[in-house]
Enzyme design. Structure first.
Site, PDB file in Angstrom:
ATOM      1  N   ASN A  12      -3.185   5.642   0.516  1.00  0.00           N
ATOM      2  CA  ASN A  12      -3.480   4.380   0.154  1.00  0.00           C
ATOM      3  C   ASN A  12      -4.532   3.669   1.326  1.00  0.00           C
ATOM      4  O   ASN A  12      -3.826   3.397   2.517  1.00  0.00           O
ATOM      5  CB  ASN A  12      -2.156   3.337   0.184  1.00  0.00           C
ATOM      6  CG  ASN A  12      -2.576   1.856  -0.036  1.00  0.00           C
ATOM      7  OD1 ASN A  12      -3.766   1.520  -0.189  1.00  0.00           O
ATOM      8  ND2 ASN A  12      -1.678   1.083   0.167  1.00  0.00           N
ATOM      9  N   LYS A  14      -6.088   0.891   1.688  1.00  0.00           N
ATOM     10  CA  LYS A  14      -6.081  -0.436   1.725  1.00  0.00           C
ATOM     11  C   LYS A  14      -7.425  -0.797   1.822  1.00  0.00           C
ATOM     12  O   LYS A  14      -8.577  -0.163   1.345  1.00  0.00           O
ATOM     13  CB  LYS A  14      -5.068  -0.803   2.825  1.00  0.00           C
ATOM     14  CG  LYS A  14      -3.713  -0.431   2.836  1.00  0.00           C
ATOM     15  CD  LYS A  14      -2.766  -0.831   3.526  1.00  0.00           C
ATOM     16  CE  LYS A  14      -1.440  -0.319   3.287  1.00  0.00           C
ATOM     17  NZ  LYS A  14      -0.229  -0.950   4.166  1.00  0.00           N
ATOM     18  N   HIS A  99       1.927  -3.199  -5.228  1.00  0.00           N
ATOM     19  CA  HIS A  99       2.043  -3.105  -3.751  1.00  0.00           C
ATOM     20  C   HIS A  99       2.719  -4.291  -3.106  1.00  0.00           C
ATOM     21  O   HIS A  99       2.564  -5.481  -3.536  1.00  0.00           O
ATOM     22  CB  HIS A  99       0.931  -2.457  -3.274  1.00  0.00           C
ATOM     23  CG  HIS A  99       1.107  -2.192  -1.634  1.00  0.00           C
ATOM     24  ND1 HIS A  99       1.130  -2.962  -0.660  1.00  0.00           N
ATOM     25  CD2 HIS A  99       1.377  -0.804  -1.085  1.00  0.00           C
ATOM     26  CE1 HIS A  99       1.108  -2.423   0.462  1.00  0.00           C
ATOM     27  NE2 HIS A  99       1.455  -0.848   0.213  1.00  0.00           N
ATOM     28  N   GLU A 101       2.121  -5.784  -0.513  1.00  0.00           N
ATOM     29  CA  GLU A 101       0.829  -6.684  -0.274  1.00  0.00           C
ATOM     30  C   GLU A 101       0.297  -7.617  -1.410  1.00  0.00           C
ATOM     31  O   GLU A 101      -0.253  -8.681  -1.120  1.00  0.00           O
ATOM     32  CB  GLU A 101      -0.301  -5.693   0.508  1.00  0.00           C
ATOM     33  CG  GLU A 101       0.493  -5.434   2.125  1.00  0.00           C
ATOM     34  CD  GLU A 101      -0.309  -4.159   2.624  1.00  0.00           C
ATOM     35  OE1 GLU A 101      -1.325  -3.724   2.094  1.00  0.00           O
ATOM     36  OE2 GLU A 101       0.356  -3.623   3.471  1.00  0.00           O
ATOM     37  N   GLU A 170       9.089   1.407  -1.323  1.00  0.00           N
ATOM     38  CA  GLU A 170       8.323   1.069   0.085  1.00  0.00           C
ATOM     39  C   GLU A 170       9.047  -0.073   0.526  1.00  0.00           C
ATOM     40  O   GLU A 170       8.835  -1.481   0.329  1.00  0.00           O
ATOM     41  CB  GLU A 170       7.008   0.475  -0.165  1.00  0.00           C
ATOM     42  CG  GLU A 170       6.008   1.823  -0.664  1.00  0.00           C
ATOM     43  CD  GLU A 170       4.608   1.447  -0.145  1.00  0.00           C
ATOM     44  OE1 GLU A 170       4.125   2.729   0.686  1.00  0.00           O
ATOM     45  OE2 GLU A 170       3.992   0.632  -0.357  1.00  0.00           O
ATOM     46  N   GLY A 176       3.518  -0.610   7.662  1.00  0.00           N
ATOM     47  CA  GLY A 176       2.631  -0.813   8.760  1.00  0.00           C
ATOM     48  C   GLY A 176       3.089  -1.422  10.108  1.00  0.00           C
ATOM     49  O   GLY A 176       2.755  -1.773  10.984  1.00  0.00           O
ATOM     50  N   SER A 216       5.386   3.439   7.102  1.00  0.00           N
ATOM     51  CA  SER A 216       5.113   4.314   8.095  1.00  0.00           C
ATOM     52  C   SER A 216       5.554   5.679   8.157  1.00  0.00           C
ATOM     53  O   SER A 216       6.152   6.288   9.343  1.00  0.00           O
ATOM     54  CB  SER A 216       6.078   3.686   9.409  1.00  0.00           C
ATOM     55  OG  SER A 216       5.950   2.198   9.262  1.00  0.00           O
TER      56      SER A 216
END
Ligand code: PGA
Length: 255
Positions: A12, A14, A99, A101, A170, A176, A216
């Site tokens: 991904n 991003k 996701h 985010e 996730e 991250g 991560s």
């Protein structure tokens, strides 16, 4: 009976990489992943503007193309949005949906993710549907409840089509941040997700569905995570932005 599930490692990207940088990264990943393609499905998900250029680089087919989001309608007056057939036209075979985010920054609910999941499947795309709890939810013992609600809500009405989707677990606190769920923590939730999938479809379908871990993941921890019985590969953010690092993660998924 043990069901063999081919591992998937999806990068991904991003909101990183465009133009020559995107093409070069895709080319290096394709070169390295090609000999591994019988054992692991490798996917890269660049930002929208790079999709067509990267599709050209991936023509040999050893690495598949995915997008990071889409709208649920096939066309319409939705300024700034991208429709499922547009992704297919650009060469995508996968799309990441829900996701964290998107859920946090753009207020996507399970209902929205569900509409997108149906639309992706109708367009012939494989949705990678993301679920995961926040740190607060984990610390207050709500992980299972949150995951069950997200899985059931995001996949509502999918029924017997379950085999056409991928789920990504996730944990939000691991994305991250450099914090990774331990292989045992991740395995526990993956096994629980499989039980949730059984309730949606049936045991055989749930056994066939691939469930990826994300948060991560790096070359140093990928092997231990991917060796867990219910972890079928990874959704990789930061470590997908460098070909050598990403390929080391892809190799870790080869059983
Ligand atoms: P990370 O991101 O690997 O950088 O933690 C994973 C993701 O957000 O999909």
């Amino acid at each position: 009976m043990t069901v063999m599930r081919k591992p998937v490692v999806a990068g991904n990207w991003k909101m990183y990489k465009c133009g020559d940088e995107a093409a070069m990264l895709a080319e290096a990943v394709a070169r390295g992943a090609s000999p591994l393609s019988p054992s692991v499905d490798t996917v890269i998900c660049p930002p929208f503007p790079a999709l067509v250029r990267v599709a050209g680089v991936l023509r040999s087919g050893s690495v598949a193309l995915g997008a990071q989001n889409m709208h649920w309608e096939n066309e319409g007056a939705y300024t700034g949005e991208v429709a499922p057939p547009m992704l297919v036209d650009a060469g995508c075979r996968y799309v990441i949906l829900g996701h964290s985010e998107r859920r946090t920054c753009f207020h996507e609910t399970d209902q929205i993710v569900n509409r997108k999941t149906h639309a992706a499947m109708a367009a012939g795309l494989v949705p990678i549907v993301c679920v995961g709890e926040t740190l607060e939810e984990r610390e207050t013992g709500k992980t299972r409840k949150v995951i069950e609600t997200q899985v059931a809500g995001s996949l509502k009405g999918i029924g017997t089509d379950l085999s056409g989707i991928i789920v990504a677990y996730e944990p939000v606190w691991a994305i991250g941040t450099g914090l990774t769920a331990t292989p045992e923590q991740a395995q526990e939730v993956h096994a629980f997700i499989r039980i949730c999938l059984e309730k949606i479809d049936n045991r055989a379908a749930a056994q066939k569905t691939r469930i990826l871990y994300g948060g991560s993941v790096k070359p140093a921890n990928a092997g231990d995570l991917f060796r867990q019985p219910d972890i079928d590969g990874g959704l990789i953010g930061g470590a997908a932005l460098d070909a050598e690092t990403f390929l080391a993660v892809v190799k870790a998924a080869v059983v």
